[in-house]
Design an enzyme around this catalytic site. Sequence first.
Site, mmCIF file in Angstrom:
data_model
loop_
_atom_site.group_PDB
_atom_site.id
_atom_site.type_symbol
_atom_site.label_atom_id
_atom_site.label_comp_id
_atom_site.label_asym_id
_atom_site.label_seq_id
_atom_site.Cartn_x
_atom_site.Cartn_y
_atom_site.Cartn_z
ATOM 1 C CG HIS A 269 -9.871 11.724 56.292
ATOM 2 N ND1 HIS A 269 -10.361 12.447 57.369
ATOM 3 C CD2 HIS A 269 -10.006 10.414 56.643
ATOM 4 C CE1 HIS A 269 -10.766 11.620 58.310
ATOM 5 N NE2 HIS A 269 -10.577 10.382 57.893
ATOM 6 C CG ASP B 13 -4.089 13.666 55.482
ATOM 7 O OD1 ASP B 13 -3.381 12.861 56.124
ATOM 8 O OD2 ASP B 13 -5.327 13.578 55.434
ATOM 9 C CD GLN C 109 -4.786 5.826 55.408
ATOM 10 O OE1 GLN C 109 -4.240 4.722 55.259
ATOM 11 N NE2 GLN C 109 -5.677 6.048 56.355
ATOM 12 C CE LYS D 103 -5.175 6.982 59.861
ATOM 13 N NZ LYS D 103 -6.355 6.099 59.967
ATOM 14 C CB CYS E 267 -13.705 10.146 57.190
ATOM 15 S SG CYS E 267 -14.350 9.694 58.800
#
Length: 422
Positions: free
Chosen positions: A138, A215, A218, A241, A379
């Site tokens: 991202h 990261d 997700q 999220k 993104c």
Amino acid sequence: MKMVDALLTPSVRQTIASGMERLRADFPILDIKVGDKPLVYLDNAASSQMPQAVIDRLVHYQKTQHANIHRAVHHLSDLATQEYEAARRKLQHFIGAREEREVIFTSGTTDSINLVMHGYGRKFIQNGDEIILTALEHHSNIVPWQMLAEEKGVRIRVVPINDAGELLVEEYEKLFNSRTRFVGLSHVSNALGSINPIKRMITTAHQHGVPVLIDGAQAAPHMKIDVQDLDCDFYAFSAHKMCGPTGVGILYGKAHLLESMQPFKGGGDMIASVSFEKTTYNDIPYKFEAGTPPIAAVIGFGAAIDYLEQIGLDAIAAYEHELLVYASEQIRMIPGVRIVGDCPDKVAVISFVVDGIHPHDVGTLLNQDGIAVRTGHHCAQPIMQRFNVAATSRASFSFYNTKEEIEVLVAGIRSVQKVFAQ
């Protein structure tokens, strides 16, 4: 998604499937209509919806517990402080951190990554050093490191992907050399849903003495995270999220690394003492939590963790995998539609393109049927460039979605094609 195949037992399936009506009732927004059409919300990778339990917890805090924290001895401040720190302990247990002081509250994943870039990168990465990123990142895990590269004269090296959207791990392992100082790596691609083999990649980095930032924006909503098992040095994700409020997330960091880092922001609560001659910084995690934090959002984040754990991350992963398999099968059957990045190990995210129709047009027409999908580059423009597309439409599923909603999506895509065929 290979990692949950063993979980697909009748009892696990039934955990969510048999209670779907009750589960959906937990999310009041799912009852709204878009025009005269029922909402079909398939944009969960951008932001999931919030259950009533989290909404109620936010309201309860605002009505009965609201005050600033850490700075007063009165009843409300003490109560708010207790609730805020209780949320930190919930996040500690949720990710398996060794100590609660390894959990830093931030405004979200982007803020967490920037904290590491400023706090660790600007202090320890120097001219001529190299940073490894991947083609699946991202922008939030690209741009901060580009800023550092421009400032310090650092080289960024990129791990390529194959046509299925999988990282070429053997190529990653060849990138390490004596100048490698840091690795930034997504756990799951937001644009494609690909699950990266991060444990193997972390091990490789550590064999070269290189720390790794994950990261996890997700990944955290869809699977169990154990930072000690992964042995990652930093791990970041956001509340919004995973059924929580916007404006809050966490950075996990190994304590010894956090202690070695310089603060990202200066101000109140991150200090032990201040004079015009010298400032002494507070202990972690407070060294990185300058100013009044998003107290209500943090407490709401804790409530969201409670909610997800009541359902069970294994059950969520298994059910969402079934949605992914069903949706992939149905979308592949539509002539003129192509799934982008269709690797075998992924979470419930499907990016697709419709021949001859711009994704923005696809999204606009689907919206007229009440279907919410994401359109654009997500993104993640390097991914779009890799697959030679300007943008995709992305349907992303959560445990409160249904196969019936997938059928509505498929019918909607076919309707879009008919409009443009006229």
